[in-house]
Scaffold this active site. Structure first.
Site, PDB file in Angstrom:
ATOM      1  N   ARG A 117     -12.674 -14.924  -9.404  1.00  7.57           N
ATOM      2  CA  ARG A 117     -11.310 -14.625  -9.837  1.00  7.57           C
ATOM      3  C   ARG A 117     -10.582 -13.858  -8.731  1.00  7.57           C
ATOM      4  NH1 ARG A 117     -12.809 -17.590 -13.137  1.00  7.57           N
ATOM      5  NH2 ARG A 117     -12.594 -17.520 -15.419  1.00  7.57           N
TER       6      ARG A 117
ATOM      7  N   THR B 211       5.673   6.739   2.489  1.00  7.66           N
ATOM      8  CA  THR B 211       5.316   5.330   2.299  1.00  7.66           C
ATOM      9  C   THR B 211       3.875   5.249   1.824  1.00  7.66           C
ATOM     10  OG1 THR B 211       4.799   3.228   3.414  1.00  7.66           O
ATOM     11  CG2 THR B 211       4.893   5.147   4.832  1.00  7.66           C
ATOM     12  N   ILE B 212       3.612   4.351   0.894  1.00 10.49           N
ATOM     13  CA  ILE B 212       2.226   4.234   0.433  1.00 10.49           C
ATOM     14  C   ILE B 212       1.328   3.638   1.516  1.00 10.49           C
ATOM     15  CG2 ILE B 212       2.850   4.034  -2.002  1.00 10.49           C
ATOM     16  CD1 ILE B 212       2.130   0.976  -1.753  1.00 10.49           C
ATOM     17  N   ASP B 213       1.948   2.986   2.529  1.00 11.93           N
ATOM     18  CA  ASP B 213       1.151   2.232   3.512  1.00 11.93           C
ATOM     19  C   ASP B 213       0.390   3.100   4.518  1.00 11.93           C
ATOM     20  OD1 ASP B 213       2.247   0.056   2.280  1.00 11.93           O
ATOM     21  OD2 ASP B 213       3.657  -0.423   3.887  1.00 11.93           O
TER      22      ASP B 213
ATOM     23  N   GLU C 159     -17.882  -4.583  -2.143  1.00 16.34           N
ATOM     24  CA  GLU C 159     -18.931  -5.242  -1.357  1.00 16.34           C
ATOM     25  C   GLU C 159     -18.420  -5.562   0.049  1.00 16.34           C
ATOM     26  OE1 GLU C 159     -18.903  -5.383  -4.611  1.00 16.34           O
ATOM     27  OE2 GLU C 159     -20.970  -4.675  -4.764  1.00 16.34           O
TER      28      GLU C 159
ATOM     29  N   GLN D 187       0.911  -0.245  -7.524  1.00 13.13           N
ATOM     30  CA  GLN D 187       0.415   0.716  -6.534  1.00 13.13           C
ATOM     31  C   GLN D 187       1.506   1.661  -6.034  1.00 13.13           C
ATOM     32  OE1 GLN D 187      -2.453  -1.660  -3.680  1.00 13.13           O
ATOM     33  NE2 GLN D 187      -1.036  -3.023  -4.704  1.00 13.13           N
TER      34      GLN D 187
ATOM     35  N   GLU E 176      -3.087  -7.038   1.910  1.00 15.06           N
ATOM     36  CA  GLU E 176      -2.126  -8.146   1.816  1.00 15.06           C
ATOM     37  C   GLU E 176      -1.790  -8.759   3.181  1.00 15.06           C
ATOM     38  OE1 GLU E 176       1.900  -7.191   0.557  1.00 15.06           O
ATOM     39  OE2 GLU E 176       1.773  -5.195   1.392  1.00 15.06           O
TER      40      GLU E 176
ATOM     41  N   GLY F 254      10.878   1.264   0.738  1.00 16.13           N
ATOM     42  CA  GLY F 254      10.039   1.214  -0.470  1.00 16.13           C
ATOM     43  C   GLY F 254       9.831   2.623  -1.019  1.00 16.13           C
TER      44      GLY F 254
ATOM     45  N   GLY G 144      10.102   5.330   5.385  1.00 19.33           N
ATOM     46  CA  GLY G 144       9.066   4.828   6.276  1.00 19.33           C
ATOM     47  C   GLY G 144       9.657   4.331   7.586  1.00 19.33           C
ATOM     48  N   ASP G 145       8.986   3.378   8.224  1.00 13.22           N
ATOM     49  CA  ASP G 145       9.420   3.029   9.581  1.00 13.22           C
ATOM     50  C   ASP G 145      10.796   2.369   9.647  1.00 13.22           C
ATOM     51  OD1 ASP G 145       8.571   0.577   8.649  1.00 13.22           O
ATOM     52  OD2 ASP G 145       7.586   0.032  10.531  1.00 13.22           O
TER      53      ASP G 145
ATOM     54  N   GLY H   2     -16.359   1.215  -4.212  1.00 11.78           N
ATOM     55  CA  GLY H   2     -17.682   0.613  -3.974  1.00 11.78           C
ATOM     56  C   GLY H   2     -17.610  -0.890  -3.707  1.00 11.78           C
TER      57      GLY H   2
HETATM   58  O1  F6P Z   1       6.046  -0.485   2.435  1.00 10.89           O
HETATM   59  C1  F6P Z   1       5.600  -0.335   1.137  1.00 10.89           C
HETATM   60  C2  F6P Z   1       5.328  -1.695   0.510  1.00 10.89           C
HETATM   61  O2  F6P Z   1       4.911  -1.487  -0.824  1.00 10.89           O
HETATM   62  C3  F6P Z   1       4.327  -2.561   1.253  1.00 10.89           C
HETATM   63  O3  F6P Z   1       2.987  -2.202   0.991  1.00 10.89           O
HETATM   64  C4  F6P Z   1       4.697  -3.920   0.741  1.00 10.89           C
HETATM   65  O4  F6P Z   1       4.327  -4.924   1.673  1.00 10.89           O
HETATM   66  C5  F6P Z   1       6.190  -3.838   0.619  1.00 10.89           C
HETATM   67  O5  F6P Z   1       6.500  -2.466   0.487  1.00 10.89           O
HETATM   68  C6  F6P Z   1       6.769  -4.589  -0.542  1.00 10.89           C
HETATM   69  O6  F6P Z   1       8.156  -4.439  -0.502  1.00 10.89           O
HETATM   70  P1  F6P Z   1       9.147  -4.887  -1.664  1.00 10.89           P
HETATM   71  O7  F6P Z   1       8.997  -3.928  -2.801  1.00 10.89           O
HETATM   72  O8  F6P Z   1      10.497  -4.829  -1.050  1.00 10.89           O
HETATM   73  O9  F6P Z   1       8.716  -6.259  -2.076  1.00 10.89           O
END
Ligand code: F6P
Length: 323
Positions: free
Chosen positions: A247, A126-128, A188, A255, A223, A11, A102-103, A186
């Site tokens: 909602r 990686t954003i994670d 909840e 992101q 997620e 990613g 990433g990994d 912020g």
């Molecule tokens: O590893 C980064 C990430 O954005 C995760 O947060 C997300 O689960 C995954 O990649 C989504 O991957 P793709 O863009 O292949 O759907």
């Protein structure tokens, strides 16, 4: 080592371009040739690569995504794919690799080294933020700011309508994005995969807010949260607590995009330099990271297998501050 190959894989993450720039310019600074490999391991298999100059990476430090493109390669998981990739690297005279990813990327690089004589040093992108061996990964800071700004915007409309929102953020199976964007926004309540979700407890928090006449409530859901995504959690809550109009908002791939923050650009610059210098020092199969301000090297097996613990104190803070 005379020629270094560099690629981005998995990613994309904001700051990958800044890291690429640092890798290219550091290699050139040390009088080495640099080859950019497009589309990660896919491009390695297809021989999609060419030499990069200092000018090739001009004006990219501020751009999101990756100019080298990226992919999640299934072909590289095969013996045949790895053999072809290795032949292509040799054809271009590449004797060391810098992997930005990433990994999945580092697992691939590790397997590659088991079969072929090529050293790789990894840069955590990686954003994670789910890699062991660095306090923060490149892209994480930008992603949490993007998520937080989205939460701020959702708060405006939630507040105007007296609504309860469940906002789902990315993070695959880690709760780092949820935790920080939730505190910053912020929220909840914040639900992360690292802790068991207790729907009754969540309802009691929301009820307290309702009794205090809170005009809106936001629950940030990672997620990978084990009670299900934001839709599942919203449904379970609504069965017992339907005082608010509810909602769900899934933030999704927004992101992953956008201009990297200054924190990400600086981290990427530091780690890009460190990765090339580690490779030139003879290091291999390690990820470079920053721990408590210092550069550290963590073997790929450790960086990808050891789960980074979520900061439980931050979760506690989030709960105190939401009451
Ligand atoms: O590893 C980064 C990430 O954005 C995760 O947060 C997300 O689960 C995954 O990649 C989504 O991957 P793709 O863009 O292949 O759907």
């Amino acid at each position: 080592m005379e020629t270094i190959g560099v690629f981005t894989s998995g990613g994309d993450a904001p700051g990958m371009n800044a890291a690429l720039r640092a890798v290219v310019r550091t290699a050139i600074y040390h009088n080495k040739k640099v080859i950019g490999i497009r589309r990660g391991f896919e491009g390695m298999i297809d021989g999609d690569m060419n030499e990069l100059t200092s000018h090739s990476v001009s004006n990219i430090i501020q751009r999101g995504g990756t100019v080298l493109k990226t992919a999640r390669s299934k072909r590289f998981l095969t013996e045949e794919g790895m053999n072809t990739a290795f032949e292509n690297l040799k054809k271009h005279g590449i004797d060391g690799l810098v992997a930005l990813g990433g990994d999945g990327t580092f697992r691939g690089a590790f397997e590659f080294r088991m079969r072929h004589n090529i050293s790789t040093v990894g840069v955590p992108c990686t954003i994670d933020n789910d890699l062991y061996g660095t306090d923060f990964t490149i892209g994480y800071d930008t992603a949490i700011n993007t998520a937080m700004e989205a939460i701020d915007k959702i708060r405006d409309t939630a507040d105007s309508h007296n609504r309860l929102f469940f906002v789902e953020v990315m993070g695959r199976d880690a709760g780092f994005i949820a935790l920080r964007s939730g505190i910053g926004g912020g929220a909840e309540a914040i639900l992360v995969p690292e802790t068991e979700t207790n729907i009754s407890h969540l309802i009691s928090i929301l009820e307290k807010g309702w009794k205090r006449n809170k005009s809106s409530s936001i629950v940030v859901v990672a997620e990978g949260e084990e009670a299900g995504g934001a839709y599942d959690v919203a449904r379970q809550v609504k069965e017992h607590f339907d005082f608010y109009d509810t909602r769900v908002s899934i933030l999704g791939h927004m992101q992953r995009g956008g201009n990297p923050t200054c924190m990400d650009r600086v981290l990427a610059s530091r780690l890009g330099v460190a990765a090339v210098e580690a490779l030139l020092d003879g290091k291999e199969n390690v990820m470079v990271g920053v721990i408590h301000r210092d550069i550290e090297y963590t073997p790929f097996e450790k960086a990808t297998k050891h789960n980074l613990d979520i900061n439980m104190n931050l979760l506690r803070i989030a709960e105190i501050l939401s009451t």
